[in-house]
Motif scaffolding. Sequence first.
Motif, mmCIF file in Angstrom:
data_model
loop_
_atom_site.group_PDB
_atom_site.id
_atom_site.type_symbol
_atom_site.label_atom_id
_atom_site.label_comp_id
_atom_site.label_asym_id
_atom_site.label_seq_id
_atom_site.Cartn_x
_atom_site.Cartn_y
_atom_site.Cartn_z
ATOM 1 N N ILE A 1 -66.371 -7.577 17.412
ATOM 2 C CA ILE A 1 -67.721 -7.769 16.867
ATOM 3 C C ILE A 1 -68.703 -7.918 18.023
ATOM 4 C CG2 ILE A 1 -69.175 -9.281 15.452
ATOM 5 C CD1 ILE A 1 -66.404 -10.261 14.210
ATOM 6 N N GLU A 2 -69.772 -7.131 17.989
ATOM 7 C CA GLU A 2 -70.809 -7.297 19.008
ATOM 8 C C GLU A 2 -71.708 -8.465 18.593
ATOM 9 O OE1 GLU A 2 -73.775 -4.201 19.604
ATOM 10 O OE2 GLU A 2 -73.838 -4.670 21.754
ATOM 11 N N THR A 3 -71.756 -9.503 19.417
ATOM 12 C CA THR A 3 -72.529 -10.706 19.058
ATOM 13 C C THR A 3 -73.848 -10.791 19.828
ATOM 14 O OG1 THR A 3 -71.272 -11.946 20.697
ATOM 15 C CG2 THR A 3 -70.498 -12.064 18.413
ATOM 16 N N LYS A 4 -73.963 -10.060 20.934
ATOM 17 C CA LYS A 4 -75.223 -9.988 21.686
ATOM 18 C C LYS A 4 -75.429 -8.546 22.101
ATOM 19 C CE LYS A 4 -75.071 -14.643 23.584
ATOM 20 N NZ LYS A 4 -74.758 -15.469 24.746
ATOM 21 N N CYS A 5 -76.702 -8.128 22.152
ATOM 22 C CA CYS A 5 -76.994 -6.734 22.506
ATOM 23 C C CYS A 5 -78.399 -6.657 23.087
ATOM 24 C CB CYS A 5 -76.885 -5.853 21.250
ATOM 25 S SG CYS A 5 -77.137 -4.092 21.564
ATOM 26 N N CYS A 6 -78.579 -5.804 24.077
ATOM 27 C CA CYS A 6 -79.916 -5.625 24.666
ATOM 28 C C CYS A 6 -80.923 -5.136 23.616
ATOM 29 C CB CYS A 6 -79.860 -4.633 25.821
ATOM 30 S SG CYS A 6 -78.715 -5.122 27.119
ATOM 31 N N ALA A 7 -80.462 -4.382 22.609
ATOM 32 C CA ALA A 7 -81.360 -3.910 21.554
ATOM 33 C C ALA A 7 -81.693 -5.024 20.559
ATOM 34 C CB ALA A 7 -80.737 -2.722 20.822
ATOM 35 N N TYR B 1 -77.693 -8.920 27.916
ATOM 36 C CA TYR B 1 -76.446 -8.152 28.063
ATOM 37 C C TYR B 1 -75.799 -8.039 26.688
ATOM 38 C CZ TYR B 1 -74.981 -13.044 28.281
ATOM 39 O OH TYR B 1 -74.830 -14.376 28.017
ATOM 40 N N CYS B 2 -74.739 -7.217 26.590
ATOM 41 C CA CYS B 2 -73.983 -7.130 25.333
ATOM 42 C C CYS B 2 -72.777 -8.048 25.446
ATOM 43 C CB CYS B 2 -73.491 -5.716 25.085
ATOM 44 S SG CYS B 2 -74.795 -4.498 25.068
ATOM 45 N N GLU B 3 -72.448 -8.689 24.340
ATOM 46 C CA GLU B 3 -71.256 -9.541 24.314
ATOM 47 C C GLU B 3 -70.429 -9.184 23.084
ATOM 48 O OE1 GLU B 3 -71.285 -13.720 25.841
ATOM 49 O OE2 GLU B 3 -70.959 -14.150 23.714
ATOM 50 N N GLU C 1 -75.823 -3.861 31.973
ATOM 51 C CA GLU C 1 -76.341 -2.498 32.191
ATOM 52 C C GLU C 1 -75.648 -1.485 31.283
ATOM 53 O OE1 GLU C 1 -76.998 -1.142 36.237
ATOM 54 O OE2 GLU C 1 -76.827 -3.197 36.978
ATOM 55 N N CYS C 2 -75.454 -1.877 30.038
ATOM 56 C CA CYS C 2 -74.783 -1.027 29.049
ATOM 57 C C CYS C 2 -75.482 0.330 28.905
ATOM 58 C CB CYS C 2 -74.790 -1.763 27.707
ATOM 59 S SG CYS C 2 -74.295 -0.750 26.327
ATOM 60 N N ALA C 3 -74.680 1.395 28.928
ATOM 61 C CA ALA C 3 -75.230 2.751 28.800
ATOM 62 C C ALA C 3 -75.931 2.948 27.456
ATOM 63 C CB ALA C 3 -74.118 3.785 28.960
ATOM 64 N N ASP C 4 -75.452 2.258 26.426
ATOM 65 C CA ASP C 4 -76.004 2.446 25.086
ATOM 66 C C ASP C 4 -77.351 1.748 24.903
ATOM 67 O OD1 ASP C 4 -73.878 3.970 24.102
ATOM 68 O OD2 ASP C 4 -72.713 2.177 23.626
ATOM 69 N N CYS C 5 -77.542 0.566 25.512
ATOM 70 C CA CYS C 5 -78.699 -0.231 25.097
ATOM 71 C C CYS C 5 -79.484 -0.903 26.207
ATOM 72 C CB CYS C 5 -78.249 -1.298 24.098
ATOM 73 S SG CYS C 5 -77.151 -2.530 24.837
ATOM 74 N N TYR C 6 -78.994 -0.932 27.441
ATOM 75 C CA TYR C 6 -79.723 -1.677 28.472
ATOM 76 C C TYR C 6 -81.127 -1.087 28.660
ATOM 77 C CZ TYR C 6 -81.113 -3.952 32.724
ATOM 78 O OH TYR C 6 -81.823 -4.702 33.635
ATOM 79 N N ILE D 1 -76.446 -2.479 18.490
ATOM 80 C CA ILE D 1 -76.181 -1.055 18.235
ATOM 81 C C ILE D 1 -74.945 -0.501 18.948
ATOM 82 C CG2 ILE D 1 -78.604 -0.514 17.748
ATOM 83 C CD1 ILE D 1 -78.720 0.707 20.618
ATOM 84 N N CYS D 2 -74.186 -1.355 19.649
ATOM 85 C CA CYS D 2 -73.070 -0.810 20.435
ATOM 86 C C CYS D 2 -71.788 -0.719 19.613
ATOM 87 C CB CYS D 2 -72.910 -1.607 21.721
ATOM 88 S SG CYS D 2 -74.421 -1.508 22.704
ATOM 89 N N ALA D 3 -71.905 -0.060 18.468
ATOM 90 C CA ALA D 3 -70.784 0.078 17.545
ATOM 91 C C ALA D 3 -69.682 0.952 18.133
ATOM 92 C CB ALA D 3 -71.264 0.680 16.229
HETATM 93 ZN ZN LIG Z 1 -75.315 -3.547 22.996
#
Ligand SMILES: [Zn+2]
Length: 205
Positions: free
Chosen positions: A186-192, A197-199, A149-154, A163-165
């Motif tokens: 390094i962000e390896t997974k992202c909802c965008a 989820y982001c990882e 439930e990331c604020a940036d991309c969920y 995009i969660c730089a």
């Molecule tokens: Zn993300």
Amino acid sequence: MENIESKLLNAPGLEEVRKVLREKILITPQVSEEMSQTVRRQEALVDSLLRAYTMYDNGVPMRPTLGNEMQIMYMRERQTLSFLLFPELLKLEYEVARVIGDVFIAPMMRGKTLPEILNSNQPIAAAHRYAHEEIVVAREDFGIYRHYECADCYGLPNIGMKICAYEAGTAAGCFAKPLGRPVEVIETKCCANGDPYCEFEIHVG
Ligand SMILES: [Zn+2]
């Protein structure tokens, strides 16, 4: 008049602007250090932002009538479109966020090893309502954590970008300080990017 018109005709398009960003922006460790020092010289700003964290945690309103919360779409639109139009900014904003981690978040960190730091930091994500954080791997020199439930991309559709730089850079900055070693996150997974989820991978140098 003619001059302006011919200038506009020959003006670079979006791709060319992006090319300039790609080729001209190089943030070396030295530039990164200069960035931190530049922020630290703004003492009133640093004090005010550090005070704001305390106010938030104590439920003291930073704004007299509107308080401390905001509809998150405002933030999301700005950053998502910035990164969609200029993916080159991801790297730059990662470095800006590293300064945020270094100057503002590192002083709040508890623990001396990566597992200790990760564990003490873990509840902050949900307390500040930017994500639910899960630690997947926590070793001395390497870690993996996830944000649900990331604020940036969920909830964003798959735009083929991670995009969660800001999260990655902030983490890099706030882990490096107490560890006294260089850290890259390094962000390896992202909802965008079509993931649920982001990882993030943490590499301690
Ligand atoms: Zn993300």
